[in-house]
Design an enzyme around this catalytic site. Structure first.
Site, PDB file in Angstrom:
ATOM      1  N   HIS A 124      39.783  57.099 -29.777  1.00  0.00           N
ATOM      2  CA  HIS A 124      39.593  56.981 -27.765  1.00  0.00           C
ATOM      3  C   HIS A 124      38.871  58.046 -27.758  1.00  0.00           C
ATOM      4  O   HIS A 124      38.637  59.320 -28.325  1.00  0.00           O
ATOM      5  CB  HIS A 124      41.548  57.773 -28.225  1.00  0.00           C
ATOM      6  CG  HIS A 124      41.802  57.888 -26.886  1.00  0.00           C
ATOM      7  ND1 HIS A 124      41.476  59.339 -25.702  1.00  0.00           N
ATOM      8  CD2 HIS A 124      42.886  56.463 -26.025  1.00  0.00           C
ATOM      9  CE1 HIS A 124      41.861  58.636 -24.916  1.00  0.00           C
ATOM     10  NE2 HIS A 124      42.493  56.894 -24.891  1.00  0.00           N
ATOM     11  N   ASP A 139      47.439  51.239 -28.246  1.00  0.00           N
ATOM     12  CA  ASP A 139      47.544  50.269 -28.017  1.00  0.00           C
ATOM     13  C   ASP A 139      47.944  49.555 -29.528  1.00  0.00           C
ATOM     14  O   ASP A 139      48.438  48.124 -29.444  1.00  0.00           O
ATOM     15  CB  ASP A 139      46.388  49.650 -27.650  1.00  0.00           C
ATOM     16  CG  ASP A 139      46.455  50.305 -26.264  1.00  0.00           C
ATOM     17  OD1 ASP A 139      47.250  50.210 -25.431  1.00  0.00           O
ATOM     18  OD2 ASP A 139      45.156  50.517 -25.587  1.00  0.00           O
TER      19      ASP A 139
END
Ligand code: ACO
Length: 431
Positions: free
Chosen positions: A308, A366
């Site tokens: 991320h 996710d």
């Protein structure tokens, strides 16, 4: 913005420039370079905005090192366990937890705007019958500006409010219709006796031929998925919404732009890509092969659902999502689902691997969401539309905040030009 007391000094060719530093309520200090070009005649260079704040905001805060996510100051794990999506939506939009009366009114307002203009049904039918639901959503949400003329004037506060409620209320209807259209089933109208998540499940899975009872456990899990995706400060799609809005574009056009940006596999499309990857791996014994590929500089493969831009620790949403995956699959009696086993083992191996440890690559939101959505019966093509549905409230909150800023300027980045300098045009016969 708070008064700045600190300054930074920049020296260019022996000349010194003083730049104000703003201290936020949380997070690192910010050097204000707004007057830099006017004063020093230089630009800053930051492709990907890795060190650049594009706005000030009071909505969401992320501490990427700690793995902390706050909406209006409230930690996401508390919101996910104690609150529900529409209460979080109110909090994001208005800045505080609603009273019982305010929440009831807000829920009723959203519930009573879930239907879309009947003529929009014909608009859906213009898409190819197997269109990806995200493609349909980009088109249909953009087209809302052609159906709801009375809420496109961004300078009218009442119209802004109406557009906000319309978008939050109608997005589940549009996402469910995009799904139904893609599988050739009749559209199912919203039902106002159901809560937000249950209504969405009903619109997706009910058919006119038989009774469909929403499973309350799945509705709760759906609501939690919405809550976990509601906002995430200045990510790519939110920044896209803000950039589109900075030109004065209408809210439906801005949200359509956000949906388009979210679609990519580096952003919202990662949940679809992640489940596809977990299925491709298939069995636990094949994990080392994929870990090796993810580490190979000559292979473009990346572990989807890992890494991320901001989190250099666990994504707090991923922790809740993992618990939710265990809960939902357990309750459905499919806890031995091979994809979940692969996901857990992949996570365990990656978190012990020096490559992932050194680069601080952790599972993101996710990684587990696809497993839950799959268990609920959604095809992978619906994963990103569900993300878009949930993120709409974040986009709207950020859009409203931006429009309320008296200092709003059109977003217009500069560039480091490396192309040819001026040269004379050559007639075609002389080239
Ligand atoms: N698998 C393997 N290596 C990775 C991964 C990954 N998933 N993510 C990052 N890396 C490596 C990169 O190769 C790079 O290595 P290097 O320094 O040796 O070149 C380093 O880690 C940093 O990666 P960047 O791409 O520079 O980081 P950036 O902040 O630009 O990217 C992103 C963040 C796009 C999320 C990236 O981690 C990624 O592609 N992850 C997979 C896709 C994904 O899950 N996206 C969802 C994000 S969450 C969301 O949008 C809801």
């Amino acid at each position: 913005m708070a008064e700045n007391t600190k300054t930074a000094k920049l020296t260019i060719d022996g000349k010194e420039y003083e730049l104000p530093i703003h201290s936020p309520s949380a997070g690192p200090d910010v050097i204000d370079i707004r007057k830099l070009y006017a004063q020093a005649g230089v630009f800053t260079y930051d492709p990907g905005f890795t060190s650049t704040a594009s706005c000030d905001s009071t909505i969401t805060f992320i501490d990427g090192d700690k793995g902390e996510l706050l909406h209006r100051g409230y930690p996401i794990d508390q919101l996910a366990s104690k609150s529900h999506f529409l209460e979080v939506a109110f909090t994001l939009l208005y800045g505080y937890l609603p009273s019982a009366d305010e929440l009831e009114k807000f829920e009723s307002l959203v519930t009573n705007h879930t239907m879309i203009h009947e003529q929009m049904h014909y608009f859906f039918r213009g898409f190819r019958r197997d269109a990806h639901p995200m493609a349909t959503m980009v088109g249909v949400v953009g087209a809302m500006s052609a159906f709801y003329h009375d809420s496109t004037d961004i300078n009218d506060e009442h119209q802004r409010e109406v557009a906000s409620i319309r978008l939050i209320a109608k997005m589940p209807t549009i996402a469910a219709m995009a799904y139904k259209y893609s599988i050739g089933q009749p559209f199912v109208y919203p039902r106002n006796d159901l809560d937000y998540a249950s209504n969405f499940l009903h619109m997706c899975f009910a058919v006119p031929a038989e009774e469909y009872q929403v499973n309350p456990i799945l509705a709760r899990a759906m609501d939690r998925i919405f809550t976990l995706h509601a906002d995430h400060e200045q990510n790519a799609s939110t920044s896209t919404v803000r950039l589109a809005s900075s030109s004065g574009a209408n809210p439906f056009a801005c949200i359509a732009a956000g949906i388009a940006c979210l679609w990519g596999p580096a952003h919202g499309g990662a949940n679809q890509a992640c489940l596809e990857m977990l299925r491709e791996i298939g069995t636990v014994d094949r994990i080392p092969e994929y870990i090796a590929r993810a580490k190979d500089k000559n292979d473009p493969f990346r572990l989807m659902g890992f890494g991320h831009r901001v989190y250099k620790n666990f994504d707090p949403r991923a922790k809740v999502m993992k618990e939710s995956a265990d809960e939902v699959l357990g309750l459905l009696g499919i806890e031995n689902n091979p994809t979940l086993q692969v996901a857990k083992e992949l996570e365990r191996i990656a978190l012990e691997d020096p490559y992932f440890v050194e680069k601080k690559l952790y599972p993101n939101v996710d990684f587990y969401s696809g497993i839950i959505l799959d268990a609920m019966g959604f095809p992978t093509s619906m994963f990103t539309p569900i993300f878009a549905l949930a993120r709409t409230v974040g986009w709207i909150s950020q859009w409203k905040e931006q429009l309320a800023d008296p200092q709003l300027k059109i977003g217009r980045p500069r560039q480091l030009y490396l192309g040819d300098t001026a040269r004379d045009y050559v007639d075609i016969e002389n080239r």
